[in-house]
Design an enzyme around this catalytic site. Structure first.
Site, PDB file in Angstrom:
ATOM      1  N   HIS A 149       0.811  -1.214   0.000  1.00 21.99           N
ATOM      2  CA  HIS A 149       0.000   0.000   0.000  1.00 21.99           C
ATOM      3  C   HIS A 149       0.850   1.273   0.000  1.00 21.99           C
ATOM      4  O   HIS A 149       0.342   2.356  -0.291  1.00 21.99           O
ATOM      5  CB  HIS A 149      -0.995  -0.004   1.167  1.00 21.99           C
ATOM      6  N   ASP A 152       0.144  -7.654   1.498  1.00 16.33           N
ATOM      7  CA  ASP A 152       0.583  -6.253   1.606  1.00 16.33           C
ATOM      8  C   ASP A 152       2.101  -6.145   1.616  1.00 16.33           C
ATOM      9  O   ASP A 152       2.679  -5.351   2.359  1.00 16.33           O
ATOM     10  CB  ASP A 152      -0.012  -5.587   2.846  1.00 16.33           C
ATOM     11  N   ASN A 163       5.210   5.009   9.117  1.00 18.60           N
ATOM     12  CA  ASN A 163       5.925   3.830   9.610  1.00 18.60           C
ATOM     13  C   ASN A 163       5.689   2.606   8.732  1.00 18.60           C
ATOM     14  O   ASN A 163       6.444   1.622   8.796  1.00 18.60           O
ATOM     15  CB  ASN A 163       5.499   3.482  11.030  1.00 18.60           C
ATOM     16  N   SER A 164       4.626   2.635   7.930  1.00 22.51           N
ATOM     17  CA  SER A 164       4.255   1.468   7.128  1.00 22.51           C
ATOM     18  C   SER A 164       5.428   1.015   6.262  1.00 22.51           C
ATOM     19  O   SER A 164       6.045   1.809   5.565  1.00 22.51           O
ATOM     20  CB  SER A 164       3.066   1.796   6.230  1.00 22.51           C
ATOM     21  N   LEU A 178      -7.648 -24.586  -0.327  1.00 27.35           N
ATOM     22  CA  LEU A 178      -8.345 -25.782   0.119  1.00 27.35           C
ATOM     23  C   LEU A 178      -9.724 -25.909  -0.513  1.00 27.35           C
ATOM     24  O   LEU A 178     -10.263 -27.005  -0.639  1.00 27.35           O
ATOM     25  CB  LEU A 178      -8.461 -25.752   1.646  1.00 27.35           C
TER      26      LEU A 178
END
Length: 468
Positions: A108, A138, A210-211, A266
């Site tokens: 992002h 992400d 901070n991402s 699955l």
């Protein structure tokens, strides 16, 4: 008197030193790793437009009420006047994982970017190329052209303990090389937008910017990528979430080798087991992942898995909650067999399933206004049969009844809504409205009963008890 004061001062200093000694010292860790943490800025070209700076634009009147601002803006500046293509800037963090310039960050942070700039601690600014990204986890992998760059050391999230100290370095609000610390609050957290990520929850102060930055353990090794916060204000509130670094490095390996990420599948939809559902399925306590839907032709159906089965173990790993299963399936190699332990109608069984490749699916749902109504039943429901068009859209071949109305009663209390499709009650598959009402008349009172409904294409088990 002087002796008492002296001894008191000594005791105070001793206790102060003991308390200080128990706190971690992060200074060496920051010195050793700070150079490998980078600031990432991007430019994104949008289709939106904004007013361009021009001398003929009139200024808005001062001291106007906020609710009237848009009116005055339209009146004084006019719609569409001085419009120009809009570019937006975003800011985030990242860290270098190889000396030849590979950089990890969040998807992002760089999503839809037309230009990505990586700024090092020594103030060098390098244009980065996006090697690949994965929206589900992400994670994004960048590459800059440089040599002998400082790198971080990769650690093992499996060794992390709840309560252990961790440290983050990043660029919150544009403040480069900001250091914050805290403890691991929980592991294996499942978030609504991160089904394939068992997040590490911390109380490390994480804010916008901070991402994409690293989360270090006390050995100075990266154990996670700071990715999300839970906040009602937009800022830090003590709940921060990081992507485990082993999952991120798996994504890196796939992006390098194949340019895309493949995940194991699955072919089921699952949910947690509540106390009442556990009772209805004959379990001594709630645990495991309850199978609410099986995709036709998928790996689970081929392996013999059934709706109502509860998966309690996957490849030797205990499954306590449904959120633990998708990440484990996702990292399992495609076409490899996996061992399942399940509970079916109170009995434990073992199955072997060949893991498939995760596809993308969407299911539409709508009601039939011309359907014939059936009178309300013990649950306070009005249900109708499904026509051929509805079954095709819902991908339901034979079973289910459509909930037309929900009156006061048990169904409303447990959350059944108009538009839901009721597929089964306990172990009874519902084929039509007549069968549905017959089954209801035979249900016992005072015992937890499981009902499977489908809502907006997603199945979910609910539980209820009949009083009479």
């Amino acid at each position: 008197m002087l002796k008492k004061l002296f001894y008191g001062a000594c005791v105070y200093l001793l206790l102060s030193n003991l308390s200080y000694a128990q706190l971690p010292d992060f200074t060496e860790m920051v010195k050793n790793n700070g150079n490998a943490v980078v600031n990432i800025s991007t430019i994104q070209k949008n289709t939106e437009t904004q007013a361009a700076d021009s001398g003929d634009q009139q200024q808005l009147p001062q001291d106007i009420p906020p609710e009237m601002e848009e009116f005055f803006r339209h009146y004084f500046q006019g719609p569409g006047r001085g419009m120009a293509p809009k570019e937006t800037n975003s800011l985030g963090s990242g860290f270098i994982i190889s000396k030849d310039g590979y950089v990890l960050t969040n998807n992002h942070v760089v999503n839809n970017a037309s230009e990505i700039v990586v700024k090092l601690k020594d103030r060098r600014e390098l244009i980065a190329k996006l090697i690949g990204s994965d929206e589900s986890s992400d994670v994004a992998l960048l590459k800059v052209e440089a040599k002998d760059l400082p790198v971080v050391e990769i650690g093992s999230p499996d060794q992390l303990q709840v309560g252990e100290w961790v440290l983050a370095i990043g660029t919150p609000f544009g403040f480069d090389q900001s250091v914050t610390a805290g403890i691991v609050s929980a592991k294996g957290r499942s978030l609504p937008d991160g089904n394939y990520v068992p997040f590490i929850q911390t109380d490390v102060a994480i804010n916008p910017g901070n991402s994409g930055g690293p989360l270090f353990n006390m050995q100075g090794k990266v154990v996670g990528i700071n990715s999300q916060i839970y906040s009602r204000s937009g800022g830090y509130m003590g709940l921060s979430f990081a992507i485990p670094i082993d999952l991120a490095m798996n994504v890196v390996d796939q992006l390098k080798s194949k340019g895309k990420v493949s995940r194991g599948w699955l072919g089921v939809q699952i949910q947690d087991v509540t106390r009442q559902l556990a009772e209805s399925f004959g379990m001594d306590r709630p645990h495991g992942a309850l199978v609410a839907k099986i995709v036709p032709g998928g790996p689970a159906e081929k392996a013999g898995l059934q709706i109502g089965d509860i998966i309690v173990e996957f490849n030797g790993q205990i499954v306590e909650t449904s959120g633990e299963l998708p990440p484990r399936v996702g990292v399992t190699p495609i076409d490899e067999p996996a061992k399942l332990k399940i509970i079916r109608q109170g009995e434990k069984q073992e199955l072997s399933v060949k893991i498939g490749l995760l596809p993308s699916q969407q299911v539409a749902q709508k009601s039939d206004p011309n359907a014939e109504e059936i009178h309300a039943n013990r649950l306070g429901l009005v249900v109708t049969d499904l026509n051929a068009e509805q079954r095709q859209e819902l991908q339901i071949e034979k079973n289910g009844v459509f909930v037309q109305r929900v009156g006061k009663g048990i169904a409303q209390d447990i959350g059944i809504q108009p538009g839901d499709i009721i597929l089964r009650i306990q172990n009874n598959v519902i084929r039509d409205s007549n069968e549905f009402n017959k089954i209801l008349t035979k249900l016992p009172t005072g015992k937890s009963i499981a009902v499977l409904v489908q809502r907006n294409g997603n199945p979910i088990f609910l539980a209820f008890k009949l009083d009479k």
